[in-house]
Write a protein that holds these residues in place. Structure first.
Motif, PDB file in Angstrom:
ATOM      1  N   GLY A  16       0.799  -1.153   0.162  1.00 50.77           N
ATOM      2  CA  GLY A  16       0.066   0.057   0.077  1.00 50.77           C
ATOM      3  C   GLY A  16       0.828   1.183  -0.053  1.00 50.77           C
ATOM      4  O   GLY A  16       0.527   2.176   0.496  1.00 50.77           O
ATOM      5  N   GLY A  17       1.986   1.251  -0.768  1.00 49.33           N
ATOM      6  CA  GLY A  17       2.751   2.455  -0.704  1.00 49.33           C
ATOM      7  C   GLY A  17       3.618   2.477   0.527  1.00 49.33           C
ATOM      8  O   GLY A  17       4.863   3.342   0.548  1.00 49.33           O
ATOM      9  N   LYS A  18       3.431   1.953   1.693  1.00 49.05           N
ATOM     10  CA  LYS A  18       4.577   1.786   2.793  1.00 49.05           C
ATOM     11  C   LYS A  18       5.350   0.692   2.615  1.00 49.05           C
ATOM     12  O   LYS A  18       5.130  -0.402   2.543  1.00 49.05           O
ATOM     13  N   CYS A  19       6.427   1.072   3.170  1.00 52.82           N
ATOM     14  CA  CYS A  19       7.609  -0.076   3.081  1.00 52.82           C
ATOM     15  C   CYS A  19       8.171  -0.489   4.440  1.00 52.82           C
ATOM     16  O   CYS A  19       8.501   0.448   5.214  1.00 52.82           O
ATOM     17  N   ILE A  24      12.348  -4.014   3.284  1.00 57.77           N
ATOM     18  CA  ILE A  24      13.564  -3.456   2.957  1.00 57.77           C
ATOM     19  C   ILE A  24      14.479  -4.311   3.032  1.00 57.77           C
ATOM     20  O   ILE A  24      15.596  -4.596   2.305  1.00 57.77           O
ATOM     21  N   ASP A  25      14.400  -5.324   4.124  1.00 59.63           N
ATOM     22  CA  ASP A  25      15.478  -6.501   4.354  1.00 59.63           C
ATOM     23  C   ASP A  25      15.451  -7.325   3.141  1.00 59.63           C
ATOM     24  O   ASP A  25      16.601  -7.970   2.892  1.00 59.63           O
ATOM     25  N   LEU A  26      14.363  -7.504   2.756  1.00 55.33           N
ATOM     26  CA  LEU A  26      14.204  -8.443   1.577  1.00 55.33           C
ATOM     27  C   LEU A  26      14.844  -7.682   0.212  1.00 55.33           C
ATOM     28  O   LEU A  26      15.846  -8.461  -0.439  1.00 55.33           O
ATOM     29  N   ILE A  27      14.884  -6.584   0.014  1.00 57.45           N
ATOM     30  CA  ILE A  27      15.516  -5.846  -0.903  1.00 57.45           C
ATOM     31  C   ILE A  27      17.037  -5.880  -0.733  1.00 57.45           C
ATOM     32  O   ILE A  27      17.672  -6.080  -1.804  1.00 57.45           O
ATOM     33  N   ARG A  49      17.199   1.552  -3.777  1.00 60.51           N
ATOM     34  CA  ARG A  49      15.877   1.463  -3.686  1.00 60.51           C
ATOM     35  C   ARG A  49      15.398   1.320  -2.018  1.00 60.51           C
ATOM     36  O   ARG A  49      14.657   2.182  -1.395  1.00 60.51           O
ATOM     37  N   ALA A  50      16.414   0.213  -1.431  1.00 59.22           N
ATOM     38  CA  ALA A  50      16.258   0.354   0.085  1.00 59.22           C
ATOM     39  C   ALA A  50      16.695   1.616   0.809  1.00 59.22           C
ATOM     40  O   ALA A  50      16.134   1.887   1.885  1.00 59.22           O
TER      41      ALA A  50
END
Length: 107
Positions: A16-19, A24-27, A49-50
């Protein structure tokens, strides 16, 4: 590889647009795997990106990783900028020193 990038994007869109920190850990892990495969330009994109969604010490660590990618791609000016960012966002004295030493490599 495109499938992995698509999966990472879908996870971000699904939030929903919130990270979340888990996103972030996955990225970051995906960026680490690309870095380990010496795909520095692709790793750089994931780290950036992260970096955009992070703060504090994580932003410092990502700034250093981005600087490393730029250094390996021989973009010394960009590497210096991100090592400076890593220094600014770091709260740990030894990390600050390491970031300064990394910056010296770019001179």
């Amino acid at each position: 590889m495109r499938f992995s990038i698509l999966c990472a994007l879908l996870i971000l869109l699904d939030s929903g647009g919130k990270c979340k920190s888990s996103d972030i850990d996955l990225i970051v892990r995906f960026g680490d795997s690309l870095y380990a495969q010496k795909q520095y330009k692709n790793a750089l994109l994931e780290y950036q990106r992260a970096y955009f969604f992070s703060d504090g010490e994580l932003k410092s660590n990502l700034g250093a990783r981005i600087g490393d990618c730029y250094l390996l791609e021989n973009d010394l000016s960009s590497a210096r900028n991100y090592y400076d960012s890593a220094f600014v966002h770091s709260n740990i004295g030894s990390s600050k020193t390491n970031h300064q030493f990394s910056k010296v490599l770019c001179l």
